[in-house]
Design a protein around this motif. Structure first.
Motif, PDB file in Angstrom:
ATOM      1  N   TYR A  27     -34.990 -66.018 -45.622  1.00  0.00           N
ATOM      2  CA  TYR A  27     -34.124 -66.745 -46.549  1.00  0.00           C
ATOM      3  C   TYR A  27     -34.600 -68.199 -46.617  1.00  0.00           C
ATOM      4  N   THR A  59     -32.371 -68.945 -52.030  1.00  0.00           N
ATOM      5  CA  THR A  59     -30.919 -69.169 -52.016  1.00  0.00           C
ATOM      6  C   THR A  59     -30.553 -70.535 -52.594  1.00  0.00           C
ATOM      7  N   GLU A  60     -29.386 -70.573 -53.174  1.00  0.00           N
ATOM      8  CA  GLU A  60     -28.828 -71.832 -53.692  1.00  0.00           C
ATOM      9  C   GLU A  60     -27.315 -71.739 -53.621  1.00  0.00           C
ATOM     10  N   LYS A 119     -25.988 -68.499 -52.225  1.00  0.00           N
ATOM     11  CA  LYS A 119     -26.210 -67.247 -52.942  1.00  0.00           C
ATOM     12  C   LYS A 119     -27.700 -67.031 -53.176  1.00  0.00           C
ATOM     13  N   VAL A 120     -28.076 -65.743 -53.179  1.00  0.00           N
ATOM     14  CA  VAL A 120     -29.468 -65.378 -53.458  1.00  0.00           C
ATOM     15  C   VAL A 120     -29.670 -65.394 -54.964  1.00  0.00           C
ATOM     16  N   THR A 147     -36.118 -63.558 -55.693  1.00  0.00           N
ATOM     17  CA  THR A 147     -36.972 -63.093 -54.596  1.00  0.00           C
ATOM     18  C   THR A 147     -38.438 -63.376 -54.922  1.00  0.00           C
TER      19      THR A 147
END
Length: 264
Positions: free
Chosen positions: A216, A241-242, A245-246, A249
């Motif tokens: 992550y 992530t930000e 939240k993902v 990818t």
């Protein structure tokens, strides 16, 4: 050496020690050392073939040898550790056998002495000895490839300087020569570290990994930070992530491809 598909050679440093053994009348000791080194490298070769490594060449050295293996920079850490440990393990088995077999051999005591010397010297945590390779594997368990390489060079350098100073103080010329050789190898590793890192990335890009790792990372991570997060022997999937939240990818293949495209 049927385990080796490529060439088998002897390092000039080995011939220097052979010449010294003739001059000093210690040829029988050198012959015993030579046979131990051959068996030591055979142990490494057997372990490498067990893992289906492609061994390209073998160079014999006074304390062991150097196996050139295709794709060595991205081999699984556990496999590399087993191959590195196989040499010292051979010497341990020889020592146990000699202690309990009571062979009627005129040079048994010298064989025990030389075998233990090879065992302890190879276990020194210095590159490129087996101990240095085992140390490298331990570091790679906790750090990415680039950081692990820097730590290995730093630790080897400090250890070498300490051992060289002790050898000079104790007037141990033989150990001093071997340590100086290890010092040149560590210096070469330092000088080629950037090339080795790029070679590692190429090997990782082409490899078919059996292990995977999910990482992550925040969206603010740069390409440079991502590329420096690459670990050896595993497929990596980066989840961007930000705000907890993902949002996307990235595979390690995509990152490596983008890295080399940016450096064309």
């Amino acid at each position: 050496m049927l385990l080796i598909k490529g060439r088998v050679s002897i390092h000039p440093f080995f011939w220097m020690m052979a010449a010294a053994s003739f001059i000093t009348g210690q040829f029988h000791s050198f012959f015993i050392l030579f046979m131990l080194v051959l068996a030591h490298e055979a142990a490494h070769g057997i372990a490498a073939v067990f893992f289906r490594w492609q061994v390209k060449s073998l160079t014999l050295l006074p304390f062991g040898g150097h196996l050139e293996v295709k794709g060595i920079l991205n081999k699984p850490v556990t496999e590399e550790a087993v191959v590195a440990l196989s040499g010292p393990f051979f010497h341990l088995l020889v020592h146990i056998f000699l202690l309990y077999s009571h062979l009627p051999f005129a040079y048994t005591e010298e064989l025990i002495h030389l075998n233990l010397q090879l065992l302890f010297f190879n276990l020194l945590p210095v590159w490129p000895l087996d101990g240095g390779r085992i140390l490298s594997c331990l570091i790679h368990l906790f750090f990415p490839f680039k950081k692990s390489l820097d730590l290995l060079i730093a630790f080897s350098t400090v250890t070498l300087l300490t051992l060289i100073a002790a050898s000079v103080w104790q007037l141990q010329l033989q150990w001093l020569l071997l340590l100086i050789y290890a010092g040149f190898s560590t210096w070469h590793l330092y000088r080629t570290r950037h090339f080795l890192f790029k070679q590692f990335l190429l090997e990782k890009w082409k490899a078919q990994h059996t292990e995977s790792k999910i990482v992550y990372v925040p969206a603010s991570y740069s390409l440079h930070s991502l590329i420096n997060s690459m670990v050896k022997g595993k497929k990596q999937q980066f989840l961007i992530t930000e705000n907890g939240k993902v949002i996307g990818t990235l595979s390690d293949d995509m990152i490596i491809k983008r890295y080399f495209s940016a450096h064309d």
